[in-house]
Each structure stands twice: as structure tokens, then as C-alpha cells.
Write an enzyme that holds these catalytic residues in place. Structure first.
Site: not given
Length: 304
Positions: A122, A179
Site C-alpha cells: 500500500d 498518489r
């Protein structure tokens, strides 16, 4: 060893949000018992705990590279997912660091049932739960898919609304899929960063999420391949406020405001409701060549 000195960019202190709310003083005032030298993940955890005085001033000097894939005895683990997470933290300066997957980059993950690579990691850096007044400067984010998440969920407004004030300045993002950062709720300033990679391997760089207000300024985007367009740089995830000033995509004006407006639903505006210059002093590099040269030569722990 003493408290950290000025960075390679000759800043005597943090630029951006970490300058606000009394500033960020790091380990100033730490006693001899709170000065640590560490070289393993276990030693770093012990130093952060600081003999039960975790919030007291402390100085931690890192020698070498620390792998998140270490057990308490120092042996290496497998592909477990570790990230640096800032949770309820205030006045934090993250400076001259490198964040990477190390031995297990996302690009080497095996394909799954639908042909896409297995998602085994992640974030590299997550900032959540009302954290505030944070600057990330002169650091490197490398070879990873989901790099930086600000705000942990659309339904966490009770914790995050009015917080998550973060500045990213002079960082290098290389082969990052998405991101960089992805923001919910926060007032985020992204200035003089360099992004480089392959257009076909990039989902987006700047993610504009729920109730966020992102100001992008004079960033350099260098993407290879026919997929390199302004639509590759910004992605809308429920956000309506975004403004870019003077960024470049492969040497040309990036046109990020138009790209964001084209993707956003009704209500999109370039009026973010705040301006960094009204909050803290800073000077941005003005040309793409200056931004690129500075970031490539000064970002990361070995380029101070």
C-alpha cells in the site's frame, strides 16, 4: 551529534506548513539520554519510544539503510507491507529521506487472475487522523504504485476536517503509479517537485479527493510515451478545489487546471480558499531547468 543542521537546500528550518503553529524544532533540547544512533528497525522503534518518553525531545541518527522488512531480531521478513504513517502527529518535518519498496518493488509482483499485478503493497507515506502542520522536503519516492495518502477515508471528516495541512517541496517521484499525493480534506501545497516515469505505467500523480484544497505550483512532470498528457497528471476523486500555477509537462505548460476541470463534476473551481503565501514565507524556483537541477542534485539522504 546534535540537532539536525540546515538542509542541502540551505533552509535553516522547514519551508511550508511545518513552519506554522510554533514551527518544528526537532530534537532541540534533548538530553544525552535521548540521543540515539540506530541501524535496524528494532533500534529505531526503541529510539522512538525513548524510554517511555515518546513525546519528549530526542535526536535519532540513522546509520545506513533501515528495511521495514525486519523482525525484532533483525532477520528479514518476506513481502509484508510497511509504511511510514503519521497518525495524529503535529509539526513534523520529513526531510532528505528515500522511500522505496527495496527488494520487492511493485513492478515485479506476479500477475493475478485478471492479468494485473498482485497488489502486495500500500502506501510509502500515509498522513492520517487529524495530523497537521507537516512538510515533506527534498526526499525521494521511488519504484512504487500507491505512494502517499493524506486522509484515511471519505467518511473520516470528523477527524480530518480542518486538519491535514501538508507541504511537499522539492521532492523527486520516480516510477510512481499513483498518489503523489492523493488528498482528502487537507490544505496541501505541492511546489517544485519533479515527477518522472513512463506514461503507460502511471495512473495519475495528483489525486484531488473529498473536501480537499490542493495548490500545485511550478512542478515538473517528465513522462515518456504517447500516454503523456495533462490528463495523466491529475485525477478527481470527489474533490472540487484545485489550482495550478506554472507547472510543466515535458517542457511545455502543463495545463492542469483545464485537465482537472474536464474530469470534475459540476462545482469545480480554481478558488481553493487559501494561498500558501498568506500562511508561510517561501520562494519557489521559477524555471523547469532550475527545479529539475535542484531536485536531482539535492533530494535524498545522500544529497544533503
Amino acid at each position: 551529534m546534535g540537532p539536525a543542521t540546515a538542509s542541502g537546500s540551505r533552509d535553516a528550518g522547514p519551508v511550508g506548513w511545518a513552519f506554522v503553529n510554533g514551527g518544528t524544532t526537532g530534537g532541540a533540547g534533548a538530553g544525552p539520554e535521548s540521543v540515539w544512533t540506530v541501524s535496524t528497525r528494532a533500534e529505531l522503534k526503541e529510539a522512538l519510544a525513548n524510554r517511555g518518553e515518546a513525546t519528549a525531545p530526542k535526536v535519532i541518527r540513522v546509520e545506513g539503510d533501515i528495511s521495514g522488512h525486519e523482525a525484532g531480531d533483525g532477520t528479514l521478513l518476506g513481502e509484508q507491507d510497511y509504511a511510514l504513517a503519521v497518525i495524529t502527529g503535529r509539526n513534523i518535518w520529513i526531510d532528505h529521506c528515500t522511500f522505496t519498496d527495496g527488494r520487492y518493488p511493485d513492478r515485479t509482483a506476479p500477475p493475478g487472475f485478471h492479468g494485473e499485478r498482485v497488489q502486495r503493497h500500500d502506501g510509502l507515506l500515509d498522513i492520517e487522523d487529524g495530523s497537521d502542520f507537516i512538510t515533506v522536503s527534498d526526499s525521494r519516492f521511488t519504484d512504487h504504485d500507491k505512494a502517499v495518502l493524506i486522509g484515511s477515508g471519505d467518511g473520516r471528516g470528523d477527524r480530518d476536517r480542518g486538519h491535514l495541512k501538508v507541504t511537499f517541496v522539492r521532492n523527486l517521484f520516480t516510477d510512481i503509479g499513483q498518489r503523489a499525493p492523493r488528498v482528502r480534506f487537507g490544505q496541501v501545497h505541492v511546489v517544485n517537485n519533479v515527477y518522472r516515469g513512463r506514461g503507460g505505467d502511471t495512473g495519475y500523480a495528483l489525486g484531488i479527493g473529498v473536501e480537499s484544497a490542493m495548490v500545485s505550483e511550478r512542478n515538473v512532470f517528465l513522462y515518456e510515451g504517447p500516454d503523456a498528457s495533462s490528463a495523466l497528471v491529475v485525477a478527481i476523486y470527489g474533490g472540487t478545489r484545485f489550482r495550478d500555477t506554472g507547472s510543466w509537462l515535458n517542457g511545455r505548460p502543463a495545463g492542469l487546471d483545464a485537465a482537472a476541470a474536464a474530469e470534475a463534476a459540476d462545482g469545480f473551481t480554481t478558488d481553493t480558499g487559501w494561498a500558501p503565501a498568506d500562511v508561510y514565507p517561501y520562494r519557489s524556483l521559477r524555471s523547469p531547468g532550475a527545479v529539475r537541477w535542484h531536485v536531482l542534485n539535492h533530494s535524498g539522504p545522500r544529497h544533503r
